[in-house]
Every structure is written in structure tokens, then in C-alpha cells.
Design an enzyme around this catalytic site. Structure first.
Site: not given
Ligand code: NVA
Ligand code: CP
Length: 306
Positions: A104, A131, A134, A220, A260, A288
């Protein structure tokens, strides 16, 4: 076995997703019956986090344990990655010690540089651009509850962020339509989204028009991780892009709501919607775990046919 990575949604074909979903159903059923399935005994997953996480960490870590393997958590804060070790060097070393890597991070480019120097499969656990894990779980959840997604309409309300881009790629792979509504200045950037064309999505100024007749309404957070400096500006710009009860009424009566998570009730979604009868958010989160177990199995063992 051919080395495969999962860096963006279009890295797998529709036929490969269908295989993954068959495996997901099988893995999920066995797990629910408390039946041991340990195909990844002695395999190790390295998980590198440059941003925070609850679901992604937990689902990958629990998933590896449940398949007989192990998972190791590395964060920028307490590894040499945070002290400027080149990502190429880190990839060389980590991929000699582990069997699969999940990352990540910020720019997609960091992930592609890592994958380019890795001996083992690399999985995108979220970047600024995408992502895929997801959307993998979300599409499985939709099919589980509503049948085929082909030809359906998904309404994306809010920011054209990493999750939105991934839905747009998924629409090309699975042949469905996305109705996108973003505030001015936050529109989809097709090249950044990695799209082949614009055939599978349409942009709407008014979010109610995007939601009209949709089979699935999804949104989101207004401010994604890494964009916190824009928070106030975004709060103002996105005020009219909340998924509320009225917007859900514009969609089909049997439409699902997805997010998500983590969510901000009262911002991108009204509490009545996310906590209401059309919401599938907890199933999405649970899936997931199951879909990623099928993904790990596929990347490490190829096509398993029980
Ligand atoms: N769009 C959000 C998703 C978190 C799972 C982010 O990137 O923070
Ligand atoms: N939806 C998702 O990826 O959640 P986290 O940021 O908690 O991993």
C-alpha cells in the site's frame, strides 16, 4: 510458473476473474464450515504499508494464516524504506525472502518499480491511482447478491479517486456501465484511470441523474489518504455529493449501496443509507478476506481445480 502481478484491475482477464470467483465461493464455504485448507503452508507474504489500514492488513494477514502460511507486516516508519532505501533494492531483498508481496503506497509508479525488481508476485494494496483488491471484493459481492454484473449500471458519486478508477477499469473487463458524478474540477482523468476508452462510463453534472435507474450506488471519502491538505477545500466542493435516501430512491428499488470503508456518515453518505437495508458494506468488507485468499492461491499456485 509464469510470474504474475496484480497491480491494477485490468491485469486479470474476465475469464480469470470468473475462475477467482469460483475459487472464492469454494474457499468461503469451507471457511464457514471450519474446514482446514492449507495450500500455502511454508509460504510467506510480506505486507508493506506506507499508509494506514484496517481491512487490508487484517484480511491479508488473516487470509495467509487461514491458508497455512505466514504474513509479515512492514511499515515505512519502522523499516529502511522510511529512511530512503531505493524501492528497487527493497524489492530485490524482500522478494528473495518472501513468496508474495502486498504493498500500500502513494504513486502507482512506486509499485511498478517494485514489481519490476521482484522475483515474486506483487499485489496492489492501494495506491493513489487504484485499489483493485477492493473492487475485486465488491464485484464478487454484487454477483453474490444480485447475479451477473454484465450490462448493469453502477453509479459512482463523489471523488474520481483510486476506487473510482478501479470501478472504471472493471467496467471494461466485465462490460457494465458506470455513471460518474463528481464536482467540477474533480472529473475522471481517463489516462490516469488506465482506461482503453470512454465507452463504459458517462459523466453527469447532477448526482441525482447519475443515480437514476442504477443497480448499484457507490461512493467513497471526499479526501483520500495523501490528500489531507485539500480537506477543507474538498468539504466545500463536495457538499452536494452526499449519497442520501433521496438519491437511493432515484436508483432501482433493488439497488445496493456500497462503500469501501472507512466512511464518514454525514459527509459522503447519510447514516440512513449506510446503515439502511440496501447497504452491503459489511459483506463487501468480509469478502475482502475470501476474494484475496483466492487471489493469493491463484498468484502462488496457478489454477487450482479441486
Ligand atoms: N480512497 C480512499 C480509500 C481508502 C480505503 C483512500 O485512498 O484513502
Ligand atoms: N477499504 C480498505 O481498503 O480499508 P482499509 O484502509 O482499512 O484497509
Amino acid at each position: 510458473m509464469e510470474l504474475r502481478h496484480y497491480l491494477q484491475f485490468k491485469d486479470l482477464s474476465r475469464e480469470e476473474y470468473e475462475h477467482l470467483f469460483t475459487r472464492t465461493r469454494w474457499i468461503k464455504e469451507r471457511f464457514k464450515r471450519y474446514e482446514r485448507y492449507w495450500p500455502l503452508e511454508d509460504r510467506t507474504l510480506a505486507m508493506i504499508f506506507e499508509k494506514q489500514s484496517t481491512r487490508t492488513r487484517l484480511s491479508f494477514e488473516a487470509g495467509m494464516h487461514q491458508m497455512g502460511g505466514a504474513a509479515i507486516f512492514l511499515s515505512t516508519r519502522d523499516s529502511q524504506l522510511g529512511r530512503g532505501e531505493p524501492v528497487e533494492d527493497a524489492a530485490q531483498v524482500i522478494s528473495r525472502m518472501c513468496d508474495v508481496v502486498m504493498i500500500r503506497t502513494f504513486e502507482q509508479e512506486i509499485l511498478t518499480r517494485f514489481a519490476g525488481n521482484s522475483r515474486v508476485p506483487v499485489i496492489n494494496g492501494l495506491t493513489n491511482e487504484y485499489h483493485p483488491c477492493q473492487t475485486l471484493a465488491d464485484i464478487f459481492t454484487f454477483i453474490e447478491q444480485r447475479g451477473s454484473i454484465r450490462g448493469r449500471t453502477v453509479a459512482w458519486i463523489g471523488d474520481s479517486n483510486n476506487v473510482c478508477n478501479t470501478w472504471l477499469q472493471a467496467a471494461e473487463v466485465f462490460d457494465f456501465n458506470v455513471h460518474v458524478s463528481t464536482p467540477p474540477g474533480y472529473e475522471v482523468e481517463p489516462e490516469r484511470a488506465g482506461l482503453y476508452g470512454t465507452d463504459h462510463y458517462e459523466e453527469f453534472r447532477d448526482p441525482m441523474d447519475a443515480a437514476r435507474g442504477a443497480d448499484l450506488v457507490t461512493t467513497d471519502v471526499w479526501t483520500s489518504m495523501g490528500f489531507e491538505a485539500e480537506n477543507l477545500e474538498r468539504l466545500r466542493a463536495f457538499q452536494d455529493w452526499q449519497v442520501d435516501v433521496e438519491m437511493m430512491r432515484a436508483a432501482k428499488p433493488e439497488a445496493l449501496f456500497m462503500h469501501c470503508l472507512p466512511a464518514h456518515r454525514g459527509e459522503e453518505v447519510a447514516a440512513e443509507v449506510i446503515d439502511g437495508p440496501q447497504s452491503a458494506v459489511w459483506d463487501e468488507a468480509e469478502n475482502r478476506l475470501h476474494t484475496q485468499k483466492a487471489l493469493l492461491e491463484f498468484l502462488l499456485l496457478g489454477r487450482v481445480n479441486p
